[in-house]
Design a protein around this motif. Structure first.
Motif, mmCIF file in Angstrom:
data_model
loop_
_atom_site.group_PDB
_atom_site.id
_atom_site.type_symbol
_atom_site.label_atom_id
_atom_site.label_comp_id
_atom_site.label_asym_id
_atom_site.label_seq_id
_atom_site.Cartn_x
_atom_site.Cartn_y
_atom_site.Cartn_z
ATOM 1 N N PHE B 123 -1.971 -73.421 16.333
ATOM 2 C CA PHE B 123 -1.891 -72.400 17.914
ATOM 3 C C PHE B 123 -1.382 -72.909 18.964
ATOM 4 C CE2 PHE B 123 -4.569 -68.592 15.042
ATOM 5 C CZ PHE B 123 -2.970 -68.937 14.395
ATOM 6 N N GLN B 124 -3.193 -74.039 18.995
ATOM 7 C CA GLN B 124 -2.269 -74.421 20.243
ATOM 8 C C GLN B 124 -1.873 -75.679 21.086
ATOM 9 O OE1 GLN B 124 -5.860 -77.351 21.225
ATOM 10 N NE2 GLN B 124 -5.728 -78.315 22.865
ATOM 11 N N ASN B 125 -0.450 -75.874 19.722
ATOM 12 C CA ASN B 125 0.480 -78.025 19.939
ATOM 13 C C ASN B 125 1.444 -76.517 19.332
ATOM 14 O OD1 ASN B 125 -1.153 -79.797 20.384
ATOM 15 N ND2 ASN B 125 -1.882 -79.361 18.808
ATOM 16 N N LEU B 126 2.025 -75.717 19.151
ATOM 17 C CA LEU B 126 3.003 -74.945 17.859
ATOM 18 C C LEU B 126 3.524 -74.193 18.980
ATOM 19 C CD1 LEU B 126 3.852 -76.581 15.179
ATOM 20 C CD2 LEU B 126 3.892 -77.668 17.302
ATOM 21 N N LYS B 127 1.997 -73.394 19.382
ATOM 22 C CA LYS B 127 2.207 -71.712 20.010
ATOM 23 C C LYS B 127 3.293 -70.535 18.959
ATOM 24 C CE LYS B 127 1.109 -73.109 23.798
ATOM 25 N NZ LYS B 127 -0.171 -74.025 23.634
ATOM 26 N N LEU B 128 2.660 -71.037 17.048
ATOM 27 C CA LEU B 128 3.302 -70.368 16.601
ATOM 28 C C LEU B 128 2.152 -69.077 16.314
ATOM 29 C CD1 LEU B 128 5.118 -72.736 14.214
ATOM 30 C CD2 LEU B 128 6.055 -71.663 15.752
ATOM 31 N N SER B 129 2.673 -67.886 15.639
ATOM 32 C CA SER B 129 1.920 -67.021 15.457
ATOM 33 C C SER B 129 1.342 -67.230 14.477
ATOM 34 C CB SER B 129 1.605 -65.983 15.643
ATOM 35 O OG SER B 129 3.402 -65.513 15.117
ATOM 36 N N LYS B 130 0.313 -66.519 13.112
ATOM 37 C CA LYS B 130 0.167 -66.800 11.790
ATOM 38 C C LYS B 130 -0.064 -64.792 11.688
ATOM 39 C CE LYS B 130 -1.373 -68.994 8.526
ATOM 40 N NZ LYS B 130 -2.934 -70.191 7.777
ATOM 41 N N GLU B 131 1.055 -64.050 10.545
ATOM 42 C CA GLU B 131 0.913 -63.133 9.939
ATOM 43 C C GLU B 131 1.370 -62.927 8.869
ATOM 44 O OE1 GLU B 131 2.997 -59.499 12.728
ATOM 45 O OE2 GLU B 131 2.224 -61.404 13.790
ATOM 46 N N ILE B 132 0.371 -62.575 8.525
ATOM 47 C CA ILE B 132 1.263 -61.275 6.969
ATOM 48 C C ILE B 132 2.248 -60.537 7.264
ATOM 49 C CG2 ILE B 132 0.144 -60.714 4.996
ATOM 50 C CD1 ILE B 132 -2.806 -62.612 5.250
ATOM 51 N N PRO B 133 3.888 -59.937 6.778
ATOM 52 C CA PRO B 133 3.398 -59.194 7.001
ATOM 53 C C PRO B 133 3.127 -57.800 6.497
ATOM 54 C CG PRO B 133 5.108 -60.678 6.210
ATOM 55 C CD PRO B 133 4.084 -61.383 6.107
ATOM 56 N N GLY B 134 2.952 -56.703 6.923
ATOM 57 C CA GLY B 134 2.738 -55.570 6.366
ATOM 58 C C GLY B 134 1.808 -55.347 6.416
ATOM 59 N N VAL B 135 0.799 -55.852 7.460
ATOM 60 C CA VAL B 135 -0.886 -56.634 7.652
ATOM 61 C C VAL B 135 -1.105 -56.245 9.063
ATOM 62 C CG1 VAL B 135 -3.165 -57.128 7.495
ATOM 63 C CG2 VAL B 135 -1.524 -57.376 5.713
ATOM 64 N N ALA B 136 -2.015 -55.507 9.324
ATOM 65 C CA ALA B 136 -2.505 -55.246 10.948
ATOM 66 C C ALA B 136 -2.507 -56.279 11.815
ATOM 67 C CB ALA B 136 -2.968 -54.072 11.347
ATOM 68 N N LYS B 137 -2.241 -56.581 12.674
ATOM 69 C CA LYS B 137 -2.592 -57.862 13.763
ATOM 70 C C LYS B 137 -3.852 -57.690 13.951
ATOM 71 C CE LYS B 137 1.409 -58.929 16.294
ATOM 72 N NZ LYS B 137 2.237 -59.410 17.621
ATOM 73 N N ASP B 138 -4.976 -57.187 13.748
ATOM 74 C CA ASP B 138 -6.494 -57.037 14.171
ATOM 75 C C ASP B 138 -7.232 -57.754 12.530
ATOM 76 O OD1 ASP B 138 -5.785 -55.231 14.155
ATOM 77 O OD2 ASP B 138 -7.496 -54.543 14.351
ATOM 78 N N LYS B 139 -6.293 -57.414 11.792
ATOM 79 C CA LYS B 139 -6.455 -57.197 10.104
ATOM 80 C C LYS B 139 -6.436 -58.587 9.276
ATOM 81 C CE LYS B 139 -9.014 -53.327 10.319
ATOM 82 N NZ LYS B 139 -8.358 -52.358 9.376
ATOM 83 N N GLN B 140 -5.688 -59.704 10.252
ATOM 84 C CA GLN B 140 -5.077 -61.124 9.666
ATOM 85 C C GLN B 140 -6.088 -61.220 8.364
ATOM 86 O OE1 GLN B 140 -1.894 -62.035 8.719
ATOM 87 N NE2 GLN B 140 -1.501 -60.094 9.986
ATOM 88 N N ILE B 141 -6.259 -61.853 8.109
ATOM 89 C CA ILE B 141 -7.425 -62.458 6.746
ATOM 90 C C ILE B 141 -7.763 -64.034 7.542
ATOM 91 C CG2 ILE B 141 -5.672 -63.937 5.605
ATOM 92 C CD1 ILE B 141 -8.950 -62.246 3.620
ATOM 93 N N HIS B 142 -6.716 -64.404 8.111
ATOM 94 C CA HIS B 142 -7.770 -65.914 9.070
ATOM 95 C C HIS B 142 -8.198 -65.491 10.081
ATOM 96 C CE1 HIS B 142 -4.208 -64.865 11.599
ATOM 97 N NE2 HIS B 142 -4.287 -65.809 12.440
ATOM 98 N N LEU B 143 -8.583 -64.452 10.797
ATOM 99 C CA LEU B 143 -9.139 -63.232 11.572
ATOM 100 C C LEU B 143 -10.731 -63.041 11.166
ATOM 101 C CD1 LEU B 143 -6.635 -61.411 13.716
ATOM 102 C CD2 LEU B 143 -7.379 -64.154 14.115
ATOM 103 N N ASN B 144 -10.764 -63.069 9.922
ATOM 104 C CA ASN B 144 -12.115 -62.515 9.498
ATOM 105 C C ASN B 144 -13.303 -63.519 9.490
ATOM 106 O OD1 ASN B 144 -13.832 -61.059 7.317
ATOM 107 N ND2 ASN B 144 -11.741 -60.213 6.067
ATOM 108 N N GLU B 145 -14.295 -63.441 9.400
ATOM 109 C CA GLU B 145 -15.024 -64.043 9.984
ATOM 110 C C GLU B 145 -15.394 -63.907 8.266
ATOM 111 O OE1 GLU B 145 -15.893 -66.788 11.887
ATOM 112 O OE2 GLU B 145 -14.547 -65.605 12.963
ATOM 113 N N ASN B 146 -16.278 -62.989 7.529
ATOM 114 C CA ASN B 146 -16.795 -62.938 6.002
ATOM 115 C C ASN B 146 -16.069 -62.547 5.005
ATOM 116 O OD1 ASN B 146 -18.801 -63.205 4.757
ATOM 117 N ND2 ASN B 146 -19.279 -60.861 5.078
ATOM 118 N N PRO B 147 -14.811 -63.475 4.575
ATOM 119 C CA PRO B 147 -13.979 -62.911 3.700
ATOM 120 C C PRO B 147 -14.705 -63.034 2.366
ATOM 121 C CG PRO B 147 -12.820 -65.165 4.584
ATOM 122 C CD PRO B 147 -14.617 -64.688 5.333
ATOM 123 N N ILE B 148 -13.837 -62.306 1.279
ATOM 124 C CA ILE B 148 -14.367 -62.228 0.078
ATOM 125 C C ILE B 148 -14.794 -63.671 -0.710
ATOM 126 C CG2 ILE B 148 -14.312 -60.992 -2.486
ATOM 127 C CD1 ILE B 148 -12.597 -59.173 -1.420
#
Lengths: 110, 169
Positions: B123-148
């Protein structure tokens, strides 16, 4: 009434040998994978990618993050060779079908 | 056919007697399965137009084995460019993540700690986003602090060691 410890010695020995066999096989597999855990639950795509990995690195579980493949990778071709036998895949027919049916659920008997 | 029985009668040379025309030549992607999986979302983020173009071409040309070679070369070049940038800017964290994947049967859920480090670098060096298609932007798994799936203890240990080493430098 407590069990005298002498009664447990045979079970300890048996358990130790089972543990030796199990952990020994596990260790050999781990070593044979290049100090990596086994892959499991592989689908056709995974199998194909593992073949591709082998063609790129030359080792079975090797990994590389090189962005451009070496020149020879463009024309790489794997050929499997077989020797002649009149009974290819004909051994243990019933047994293999029983096994396949047990594993896949398809009991195909002609 | 007879080579099966008389293999020594065949002269065999390791050279391509029927090479591709020069305009079809493209540098193939050299990364293996674990690095590709690790980089896949970033490849998708940068190469989405080329990939969609390629799939559209295949869709319109009944498979498009011949027709879509040009689009296919663009897809390959784009993926190579992402991998080159990852190796240039984020080599260490990239390696940390794909080695974790390789130890854990390529399960992304087992490598969240190292993925976090890798994501931060990209994110810092390449400015690329990580996004699972079909999942809301705030529900992405890498943003989840307490995943299963919290990841393996070995991954957490290696990640904290990695952070310690890189904070010192």
């Amino acid at each position: 009434m407590p069990v005298p410890f002498e009664g447990l010695i045979p079970y300890t020995i048996m358990g130790a040998f089972f543990a030796l066999a199990g952990h020994g096989v596990g260790f050999i597999r781990y070593w044979d994978n290049g100090w990596k855990n086994d892959r499991y639950d592989l689908d056709a795509f995974d199998q194909k990618m593992m073949k591709r990995d082998f063609n790129l690195t030359g080792t079975v579980r090797g990994q590389t993050s090189e962005s451009v493949a070496p020149e020879h990778f463009k024309t790489i071709d794997e050929k499997t060779q077989r020797y002649y036998t009149p009974y290819r895949d004909q051994f243990f027919m019933l047994r293999e079908r029983m096994y396949k049916g047990y594993v896949t659920g398809n009991w195909e008997f002609q | 056919m007879l080579g099966q029985y008389f293999s020594s009668r065949h002269e065999w040379e390791n050279q391509d007697n029927n090479p591709l025309p020069k305009e079809f030549e493209v540098d193939e992607v050299g990364a293996t399965s674990a690095p590709l999986l690790s980089a896949s979302y970033f490849i998708g983020a940068r190469c989405r137009p080329y990939n969609d173009d390629f799939l559209k071409c295949k869709d319109e040309n009944n498979g498009g084995t011949i027709e879509c070679l040009k689009e296919g070369r663009r897809v390959t070049r784009c993926a190579v460019s992402v991998l080159t940038d990852l190796n240039k800017h984020c080599f260490d964290s990239f390696k940390l993540h794909y080695e974790c994947l390789e130890q854990n049967n390529h399960h992304l859920g087992h490598c969240r700690s190292s993925e976090k480090i890798f994501n931060a670098c990209v994110f810092q060096n390449l400015k690329l986003s990580k996004e699972i298609p079909g999942v809301a932007k705030d529900k992405q798994i890498h943003l989840n602090e307490n995943p299963i799936y919290q990841g393996t203890s070995n991954d957490k240990k290696l990640s904290s060691d990695f952070l310690k080493v890189h904070e010192k430098n």
